[in-house]
Write an enzyme that holds these catalytic residues in place. Structure first.
Site, PDB file in Angstrom:
ATOM      1  N   LYS A  22       0.788  -1.334   0.174  1.00 27.73           N
ATOM      2  CA  LYS A  22      -0.154   0.092  -0.057  1.00 27.73           C
ATOM      3  C   LYS A  22       0.795   1.113   0.059  1.00 27.73           C
ATOM      4  O   LYS A  22       0.561   2.123  -0.841  1.00 27.73           O
ATOM      5  CB  LYS A  22      -0.980  -0.103   1.451  1.00 27.73           C
ATOM      6  N   ASN A  23       1.803   1.323   0.753  1.00 24.43           N
ATOM      7  CA  ASN A  23       2.687   2.547   1.228  1.00 24.43           C
ATOM      8  C   ASN A  23       3.637   2.626  -0.065  1.00 24.43           C
ATOM      9  O   ASN A  23       4.075   3.715  -0.025  1.00 24.43           O
ATOM     10  CB  ASN A  23       3.252   2.659   2.411  1.00 24.43           C
ATOM     11  N   CYS A 115      -5.444   8.160   9.794  1.00 25.02           N
ATOM     12  CA  CYS A 115      -5.560   7.339  11.204  1.00 25.02           C
ATOM     13  C   CYS A 115      -5.262   8.332  12.180  1.00 25.02           C
ATOM     14  O   CYS A 115      -4.597   9.317  12.097  1.00 25.02           O
ATOM     15  CB  CYS A 115      -4.792   6.305  11.534  1.00 25.02           C
ATOM     16  N   ARG A 120       0.239  14.496  13.286  1.00 27.60           N
ATOM     17  CA  ARG A 120       0.682  14.309  11.878  1.00 27.60           C
ATOM     18  C   ARG A 120       0.600  15.599  11.272  1.00 27.60           C
ATOM     19  O   ARG A 120      -0.133  15.746  10.234  1.00 27.60           O
ATOM     20  CB  ARG A 120       0.007  13.337  11.371  1.00 27.60           C
ATOM     21  N   ASP A 301       4.568   0.593  12.011  1.00 28.16           N
ATOM     22  CA  ASP A 301       3.340  -0.021  11.546  1.00 28.16           C
ATOM     23  C   ASP A 301       3.055  -1.385  12.112  1.00 28.16           C
ATOM     24  O   ASP A 301       2.135  -2.225  11.846  1.00 28.16           O
ATOM     25  CB  ASP A 301       3.107  -0.090   9.990  1.00 28.16           C
ATOM     26  N   ARG A 394      -8.867  -0.324   4.508  1.00 27.15           N
ATOM     27  CA  ARG A 394      -8.282   0.667   3.812  1.00 27.15           C
ATOM     28  C   ARG A 394      -6.566   0.117   3.695  1.00 27.15           C
ATOM     29  O   ARG A 394      -5.900   0.690   2.488  1.00 27.15           O
ATOM     30  CB  ARG A 394      -7.698   1.902   5.083  1.00 27.15           C
TER      31      ARG A 394
HETATM   32  C1  EPZ Z   1       3.990   7.130   6.448  1.00 26.60           C
HETATM   33  O1  EPZ Z   1       3.103   8.046   6.818  1.00 26.60           O
HETATM   34  C2  EPZ Z   1       3.214   5.758   6.156  1.00 26.60           C
HETATM   35  N1  EPZ Z   1       2.094   6.211   5.292  1.00 26.60           N
HETATM   36  C3  EPZ Z   1       2.321   5.359   7.441  1.00 26.60           C
HETATM   37  O2  EPZ Z   1       1.918   4.180   7.249  1.00 26.60           O
HETATM   38  C4  EPZ Z   1       3.889   5.027   8.511  1.00 26.60           C
HETATM   39  O3  EPZ Z   1       3.443   4.608   9.671  1.00 26.60           O
HETATM   40  C5  EPZ Z   1       4.616   6.395   8.473  1.00 26.60           C
HETATM   41  O4  EPZ Z   1       5.189   6.594   7.204  1.00 26.60           O
HETATM   42  C6  EPZ Z   1       6.001   5.899   9.392  1.00 26.60           C
HETATM   43  O5  EPZ Z   1       6.420   4.806   8.684  1.00 26.60           O
HETATM   44  C7  EPZ Z   1       2.250   5.980   4.087  1.00 26.60           C
HETATM   45  O6  EPZ Z   1       3.406   5.704   3.506  1.00 26.60           O
HETATM   46  C8  EPZ Z   1       1.105   6.420   3.042  1.00 26.60           C
HETATM   47  P1  EPZ Z   1       6.157  10.353   8.394  1.00 26.60           P
HETATM   48  P2  EPZ Z   1       3.783   9.585   6.912  1.00 26.60           P
HETATM   49  O7  EPZ Z   1       5.818  11.557   7.812  1.00 26.60           O
HETATM   50  O8  EPZ Z   1       4.412   9.667   5.665  1.00 26.60           O
HETATM   51  C9  EPZ Z   1       6.344  13.755  11.822  1.00 26.60           C
HETATM   52  C10 EPZ Z   1       0.037   2.700   7.826  1.00 26.60           C
HETATM   53  O9  EPZ Z   1      -0.383   2.072   8.750  1.00 26.60           O
HETATM   54  N2  EPZ Z   1       6.259  14.488  10.734  1.00 26.60           N
HETATM   55  O10 EPZ Z   1       7.281   9.531   8.444  1.00 26.60           O
HETATM   56  O11 EPZ Z   1       2.847  10.416   7.323  1.00 26.60           O
HETATM   57  C11 EPZ Z   1       4.831  12.776  12.017  1.00 26.60           C
HETATM   58  O12 EPZ Z   1       3.798  13.652  12.698  1.00 26.60           O
HETATM   59  C12 EPZ Z   1       0.422   4.037   7.974  1.00 26.60           C
HETATM   60  O13 EPZ Z   1      -0.002   2.180   6.637  1.00 26.60           O
HETATM   61  C13 EPZ Z   1       6.286  15.942  11.050  1.00 26.60           C
HETATM   62  O14 EPZ Z   1       6.505  16.383  12.156  1.00 26.60           O
HETATM   63  O15 EPZ Z   1       4.797   9.388   8.291  1.00 26.60           O
HETATM   64  C14 EPZ Z   1       5.355  11.719  12.798  1.00 26.60           C
HETATM   65  O16 EPZ Z   1       5.435  11.684  13.988  1.00 26.60           O
HETATM   66  C15 EPZ Z   1      -0.067   4.977   8.860  1.00 26.60           C
HETATM   67  N3  EPZ Z   1       6.219  16.846  10.028  1.00 26.60           N
HETATM   68  C16 EPZ Z   1       6.852  11.280  12.043  1.00 26.60           C
HETATM   69  O17 EPZ Z   1       7.184  12.646  11.496  1.00 26.60           O
HETATM   70  C17 EPZ Z   1       5.970  16.358   8.834  1.00 26.60           C
HETATM   71  O18 EPZ Z   1       5.766  17.358   7.994  1.00 26.60           O
HETATM   72  C18 EPZ Z   1       6.947  10.007  10.871  1.00 26.60           C
HETATM   73  O19 EPZ Z   1       5.856  10.566   9.893  1.00 26.60           O
HETATM   74  C19 EPZ Z   1       5.664  15.151   8.510  1.00 26.60           C
HETATM   75  C20 EPZ Z   1       5.783  14.137   9.521  1.00 26.60           C
END
Ligand code: EPZ
Length: 422
Positions: A22-23, A115, A120, A301, A394
């Site tokens: 998915k991701n 979620c 986020r 995840d 999802r």
């Molecule tokens: C991706 O989300 C995945 N989603 C998530 O999968 C996964 O949990 C996550 O990466 C971490 O591995 C997809 O790929 C579609 P991040 P993403 O930006 O990109 C903070 C699942 O279950 N952050 O790496 O949203 C954020 O708040 C899901 O399949 C900021 O502060 O994750 C978090 O604490 C849910 N500012 C951390 O970074 C930003 O601009 C990691 O988020 C962006 C992120």
């Protein structure tokens, strides 16, 4: 939207094939905004997140057509989406920002949903676009970016997966070279770069902390098959490890799952990589310590499915969640089955080995919901799992069907939300 019925299961055995990730697929589909030539994505998984993203891309002027299990996308005149409702349904919708901005010089997107696992924010995405020369204007609930993009230097305060993807998707069409420091190293990033390279992009360093992108005037169509889903594979392995079975996963990439495989071995199961796939046998029994981290660390995840496994491990397993601040919601539901879990801020102490009893529980988020299906396999009798928001579908294509193939008794009834109101 869905109710799952899960009966106690002593043993899982047999073989299943893992779907595409998915991701990996979601950012790849957003590349439909980058070219007027068709890109063909093979083996696209049947997920509601994919459906929602296709609806969003359609609003952005992307044409799509299906050919068997492939999705074909292209766009002549992409434009910003208007439906905030659609965008607020999924976090990955923010990934239209980079390609739209690069192709048209303008992107207006609503702040994304997804979620409720944490705040986020998207500040790193916006900072990345600004480093490429875009001007950003924030209004409550949305962000507007405009400007002709030029290569630039970006340092990410955190190796955010989404921000790294968004910046790459913008930089491939920016004038000049972009350097991303402290980039995310997840396999899904490497896959996105491999796919964009097939489209004619020039990218080096993917899978390391520094990625260099040499912008091109235009990209062309290609045919691509995304990587298998390491989280789906890990979820099935956790289910298998809870029973004393022998399960073969076909079409997996064990090299994408090392942290999870190490924890499974620590818990006592045996893993064997063969030409046919990855086989798990034996029964997990030893408690484990898990700390979620960016790749190649243990994936956040997999924290919930691994916690379901910990319910069966005699002794105290420890989980430290460092990525999202609200990702233990499933623990409360596990407690309804009789699990003993203490949460202290970002640490969960799971006192495993207790007899669990089937009950009615809820799906709190995507991975938490899947973990409750696993917990239901461990509980005596029947567990009824309510998933009114359709979290599980999802991100998992027919998880009940995959588990039934391995001998579990798991069913899903779909119901219309209108039925609930009579
Ligand atoms: C991706 O989300 C995945 N989603 C998530 O999968 C996964 O949990 C996550 O990466 C971490 O591995 C997809 O790929 C579609 P991040 P993403 O930006 O990109 C903070 C699942 O279950 N952050 O790496 O949203 C954020 O708040 C899901 O399949 C900021 O502060 O994750 C978090 O604490 C849910 N500012 C951390 O970074 C930003 O601009 C990691 O988020 C962006 C992120």
């Amino acid at each position: 939207m869905a109710t799952y019925r899960i009966r106690h299961c002593e043993q899982l055995s047999g073989e299943v094939s893992i779907h595409a990730s998915k991701n990996a697929v979601l950012p790849i589909l957003c590349a439909g905004l980058l070219t007027s030539e068709p890109i063909t994505i093979e083996k696209v998984p049947l997920l509601t997140d994919v459906e929602t993203l296709v609806d969003i891309l359609t609003e952005c002027g992307v044409h799509t057509s299906k050919h068997q299990d492939a999705l074909i996308l292209w766009s002549d005149e992409p434009r910003s989406p208007v439906s905030e409702n659609l965008l607020s349904r999924m976090r990955a919708s923010v990934l239209v920002m980079g390609p739209l901005l690069a192709r048209t010089g303008y992107a207006r997107v609503a702040l994304p949903g997804g979620c409720a696992i944490g705040q986020r924010p998207i500040d790193l995405h916006i900072k990345g676009m600004q480093a490429l020369g875009a001007e950003a204007q924030l209004t409550p609930g949305s962000v507007t970016l405009q400007g002709e993009l030029k290569g630039g230097n970006v340092y990410l305060d955190f190796p955010s997966v989404g921000a790294t993807e968004n910046i790459i998707l913008a930089a491939v069409l920016a004038k000049g070279t972009t350097r991303i420091e402290n980039a995310a190293k997840e396999p899904e990033i490497v896959d996105l770069c491999a796919f964009l390279t097939e489209m004619g992009a020039k990218i080096s360093g993917s899978g390391t902390g520094t990625i260099l992108i040499e912008g091109q005037r235009q990209l062309h169509g290609c045919i691509y098959k995304p990587i298998p889903d390491r989280i789906e594979a890990g979820t099935i392995l956790c289910a298998a490890a809870m029973t004393e079975g022998s399960v073969l996963l076909r079409g997996v990439r064990p090299d994408h799952m090392r942290a999870v495989l190490f924890k499974l071995v620590e818990s006592g199961v045996k893993l064997k990589e063969t030409g046919a796939g990855l086989r798990l046998s034996g029964k997990a029994s030893q408690p484990i310590q898990v700390r979620t981290l960016a790749y190649p660390g243990f994936p956040t995840d997999m924290q919930a499915p691994m916690m379901a496994l910990a319910l069966k491990l005699r002794g105290t397993s420890v989980f430290l969640e460092t990525i999202f601040e609200n990702r233990f919601m499933h623990a409360r539901e596990m407690a309804r089955l009789g699990a003993s879990i203490r949460i202290e801020d970002r640490i969960a102490l799971v006192n495993g080995g207790h007899v669990l009893a089937g009950s009615t529980v809820s799906s709190t988020d995507l991975r938490g919901g899947a973990a409750m299906i696993l917990a239901g396999l461990a509980a005596e009798g029947e567990t009824v799992l309510k998933d009114p928001d359709g979290h599980i579908a999802r991100g998992y294509e027919d998880l009940p069907g995959m588990l039934r193939t391995l001998g579990a008794d798991v069913t899903m009834d779909e119901w219309d939300s209108a039925d609930a109101n009579g």
